[in-house]
Design an enzyme around this catalytic site. Sequence first.
Site, mmCIF file in Angstrom:
data_model
loop_
_atom_site.group_PDB
_atom_site.id
_atom_site.type_symbol
_atom_site.label_atom_id
_atom_site.label_comp_id
_atom_site.label_asym_id
_atom_site.label_seq_id
_atom_site.Cartn_x
_atom_site.Cartn_y
_atom_site.Cartn_z
ATOM 1 N N ASP A 124 35.041 22.769 17.204
ATOM 2 C CA ASP A 124 34.065 23.858 17.178
ATOM 3 C C ASP A 124 33.196 23.786 18.427
ATOM 4 O O ASP A 124 33.671 23.375 19.491
ATOM 5 C CB ASP A 124 33.224 23.758 15.896
ATOM 6 C CG ASP A 124 32.818 25.129 15.372
ATOM 7 O OD1 ASP A 124 31.873 25.704 15.932
ATOM 8 O OD2 ASP A 124 33.451 25.622 14.420
ATOM 9 N N HIS A 182 26.971 26.295 15.713
ATOM 10 C CA HIS A 182 28.017 26.598 14.730
ATOM 11 C C HIS A 182 28.738 25.330 14.279
ATOM 12 O O HIS A 182 29.017 25.152 13.080
ATOM 13 C CB HIS A 182 29.007 27.599 15.328
ATOM 14 C CG HIS A 182 29.951 28.195 14.347
ATOM 15 N ND1 HIS A 182 31.187 27.645 14.076
ATOM 16 C CD2 HIS A 182 29.857 29.294 13.553
ATOM 17 C CE1 HIS A 182 31.812 28.377 13.177
ATOM 18 N NE2 HIS A 182 31.033 29.386 12.837
ATOM 19 N N SER A 236 33.509 30.302 7.670
ATOM 20 C CA SER A 236 33.281 29.152 8.553
ATOM 21 C C SER A 236 32.659 27.985 7.803
ATOM 22 O O SER A 236 32.962 26.823 8.095
ATOM 23 C CB SER A 236 32.372 29.538 9.718
ATOM 24 O OG SER A 236 33.047 30.291 10.688
#
Length: 384
Positions: free
Chosen positions: A133, A166, A329
């Site tokens: 990520d 994220h 996610s």
Amino acid sequence: NSYIIRFAPDTPAPIRRAHVAWIESLERLGPNDTLARGLRHEFSLAFKGYSAALDEVTLRVIRSKPEVADVSRGNVTVRVAGDTIMPGAVTTVANRGWNANRVSHRTFKTGYGNGPWMHNGYLGQGATVYVLDTGVNIRQPGFAGSDVSQAKNFVRGSKNEDINGHGTMCAGVIGGTYNGLAPKAKLVGIKIANDEDRAACDDTVAGIEWVVNAPGNNNLKVISLSQTGFTGRPDVSSAVAAAVREGVHVVVCAGNKDVDACGVEPSNAHGAIVVGSVDAFNKLPTMQTSLEGTNRGRCVTIFAPGSRVPTLSTKNLSPEYHYWGWGTSIAAPQVAALIANRLSEVGPLQPGEVRKWLQALGTPGQITGDLRGAPNLIAFSGVG
């Protein structure tokens, strides 16, 4: 607590190596660096096997394995036939996020309030989860108690840390004592997305290959990939499928656009565990009703909590600051954590075995909404 384990004479060498690697991964030291659990010696002269320091739960798991002929302690040999696996002691942790409550209970009092999280002590020890990520902020105090590292950066022109947030959001439901579901797993950040949360195909494929080639048993590796919508080359879905063939467990998000997951890369990858999102009322979120929707369809393997999930922030490190994640996610890494816990409990498994376990164990028939061919299954830990 020392035992000698003999392999069955016809056990193939790869299975023996995988078994011994699992025992090595369980090492735990006691007072004065004595070996409380783990491998002592490996034998090949008179017989194929090893000696190890073992606790009672691990010993019962070993006795259940088909490659084990017998287990002995001192001059007393205990035959494997007829033994059964005894579960670990169940622990209830109060006041955890609704998602932890949801995945550890068949019946769930709907809503976003905190609740009890139940586990059996197998919390990822011996397994490694690679978060591909934007990176992982290892300075985040919510990761306390976990082995967390930011290992590799494939994004040119960007620091090897999580600027965007994220990746830390995804990792926050795997490691740490705040809301991690597998806090004893080794958690490794691999940066394949830039600081705007955009991932290039070649960086992503390079990250996947790096994990496959990293030291260790591939059957104890879990990739959590919450990047979706790739359209270029090299083909990310092909790389995911190749990693699965090499024995790595690859968990990907289904995507958030309310479309067919089979038309999205890499959720169309053969062998991937594809995770959709469900909210705290057992409903499929949509782009009209929630911050993020969920893709669905026959390529989805299972659903997991994906609305207002408590997790960690990279931009505010205060223990008093609360942060929530939305979308597939945040759903995918929770399933990656459950897989790590399963590997911790039973040792190395092939990806196909894990898929069957997830689907056989998933809580059925509780999701409301148009699944469009996806299974009506919510991820379940097997505890609770």
